[in-house]
Design an enzyme around this catalytic site. Structure first.
Site: not given
Length: 524
Positions: A53, A56, A387, A390
């Site tokens: 990630c 992260c 996005c 999205c």
């Protein structure tokens, strides 16, 4: 360099890395260690993450620094790798990475961490969590408490004034994540502070170091004073401050500047204007080099310097005409015209759609008609065209729209809609993409935020439980999936739990607003 020297250098570097890893103050926990660690420690901040990630990885050094600073205060920071401890993460309801939760010596009722993801913010937030909502102060402790955070609010009471004490405690409970609160009733200290009891002094590390409130000791008035005073006279908009400006409840005047010279010019020149309108308008510079793309959200072109005022509650934008030279005098005239109510907002909108389909397309010019001025339950997706999440949701949203649109009975009571919130001015303040809200019939002024799973079954359940009309499309969905099992499996299948952030991780230059919308409180 000889080969032996190279080998020695590499070994030394690798040893250094190993030592750094061993010296970490962040506790890496496995499932069989988690419960005991939480119950054995009074206050723990837990990060649930995945090694791949990006968010992260960006958080990691900040988290390490915060852990070291908080160690001496008895506050522990832990992390759990959800790719290895999937059952634990599922049990904790982890749906995105990183997820941060605050535990208070118990596995029951952890609270989400809502601060910024910078070390200083983590430290400040967790220190506030470690203290009572209001710290009872003495003449020995008050001086150090005044400087223990950027903003500290101290109430000065008479010892027998229970009513004011209760009022202040209530304020502190509601704002404890944002500011430090203390109280003192020592008559000598109250007298020395030169404040009429009950009163409040806000101590700051910027602008005037002390600001006194000695008006009516009422919750709304004192709350407004603290929140207003906590914002610098002329601050700076960025990922760490954006949410605070949006929640202040008053208009925000942006000054886009390039470099320190422009910043100093406008900060010094607008000081008197900012003082005049303190508590009515917040003034702030914004780095046009780093966050110039944010200008489009205020209906400005990327030409600097630039100025605009945003009514944060209504999300109305008032951009300064960019064919005129931006001077201190012009900003003063523009601001006074805004304050007088003579100015009309600028409205950004895509063209009205020629026709509507299963998913209604909202633009600024038809927002009221589709969302507000009807007696239907309207479920709206606020999205951004850039996005990725999205885009992933789009086929499921189309399936959901068709489910209600193609059933005459359902269509009379429910609308499924979407709006590109980056290309259309909408009255709602959007904190992340996609954001989904239900505008239930008869309750349009209090939309319900959706936070469930992103599959059709979950949306159907949500509309049934939260909509005014309680439309139950469960059987219709099951029937449609039976008729087209292969298509339904592809379109309606639930996404794997906790695979990525709930908001788009962007590759293009983000705006200041978008930076603040990363997972609802992330930074660049």
């Amino acid at each position: 360099m000889h080969s032996k020297q190279v080998l020695f250098t590499l070994m030394t570097a690798m040893a250094g890395v190993g030592m750094a890893a061993d010296a970490s103050d962040v506790h890496q926990l496995k499932s069989d260690e988690f419960d005991a660690f939480i119950t054995d420690n009074k206050l723990v901040l837990a990060e649930f993450y995945a090694p791949w990630c990006g968010h992260c990885k960006a958080l990691a050094p900040e988290y390490e620094t915060a852990a070291t600073e908080l160690k001496d205060k008895g506050i522990k920071l832990i992390k759990v790798d959800c790719t290895e401890e999937s059952d634990l993460c599922q049990k904790q309801g982890v749906e995105g990475y990183p997820t941060l939760k605050v535990f208070r010596g118990s596995l029951d009722g952890p609270t989400p961490y809502t601060g910024q993801r910078k070390s200083a913010s983590i430290v400040s937030y967790m220190v506030k969590q470690s203290l009572p909502a209001v710290s009872v102060l003495t003449k020995e402790t008050i001086e150090s408490f005044k400087t223990s955070d950027k903003v500290v609010a101290i109430a000065y009471f008479n010892a027998d004034d229970k009513k004011s004490n209760e009022t202040f405690s209530s304020i502190a409970d509601s704002l404890r994540d944002d500011y430090l609160f203390g109280a003192i009733s020592d008559p000598a200290v109250v007298e020395a502070a030169k404040v009429k009891a009950p009163g409040v002094i806000v101590y700051r590390t910027f602008d005037e170091p002390e600001t006194v409130y000695d008006g009516a000791f009422e919750k709304d008035a004192v709350t407004s004073f603290i929140k207003t005073t906590a914002i610098p006279l002329i601050g700076e908009v960025g990922p760490e401050t954006y949410a605070g400006y949006m929640s202040a409840g008053i208009p925000l005047a942006y000054i886009f500047v390039e470099g320190d010279e422009q910043k100093t010019k406008f900060t010094d020149g607008l000081r008197k204007l900012a003082i005049k309108h303190k508590g009515k308008i917040n003034f702030a510079t914004i780095d046009a080099v780093a966050f110039g793309a944010h200008a489009q959200n205020l209906n400005l072109e990327q030409k600097w310097p630039a100025f605009a005022i945003q009514e944060t509650v209504k999300n109305a934008k008032f951009p300064f005409e960019q064919d005129k030279e931006l001077t201190i005098e012009e900003i003063e005239k523009f601001t006074e015209k805004f304050v007088s109510g003579e100015m009309k907002p600028s409205i950004k909108s895509e063209p009205l759609p020629e026709k509507q389909g299963p998913v209604h397309t909202i633009v600024a010019h038809n927002y009221e008609d589709i969302v507000i001025n009807n007696d239907k339950d309207v479920l709206v997706e606020f999205y951004a065209h850039w996005c990725g999440h999205c885009k992933a949701l789009a086929p499921k949203w189309e399936e959901l729209g068709a489910l209600y649109y193609n059933n005459k009975e359902f269509a009379e009571k429910v609308i499924i809609a979407k709006v590109d919130a980056t290309l259309n001015d909408v009255p709602d303040e959007i904190q992340g993409f996609p954001t989904i809200k239900l505008f239930a019939a008869g309750k349009k002024d209090a939309p319900i935020d959706y936070s469930g799973g992103r599959n059709v079954e979950d949306f159907v359940k949500f509309l049934k439980e939260s909509g005014t009309h309680k439309v139950d499309a469960t059987e219709a969905l099951a029937k449609s999936q039976e008729e087209a099992p292969a298509e339904a499996e592809s379109a309606g299948k639930a996404a794997p739990a906790a695979t990525e952030e709930k908001t788009e991780e962007k590759t293009a230059e983000p705006t200041a607003e978008e930076a603040a919308k990363e997972s609802k409180h992330d930074e660049l």
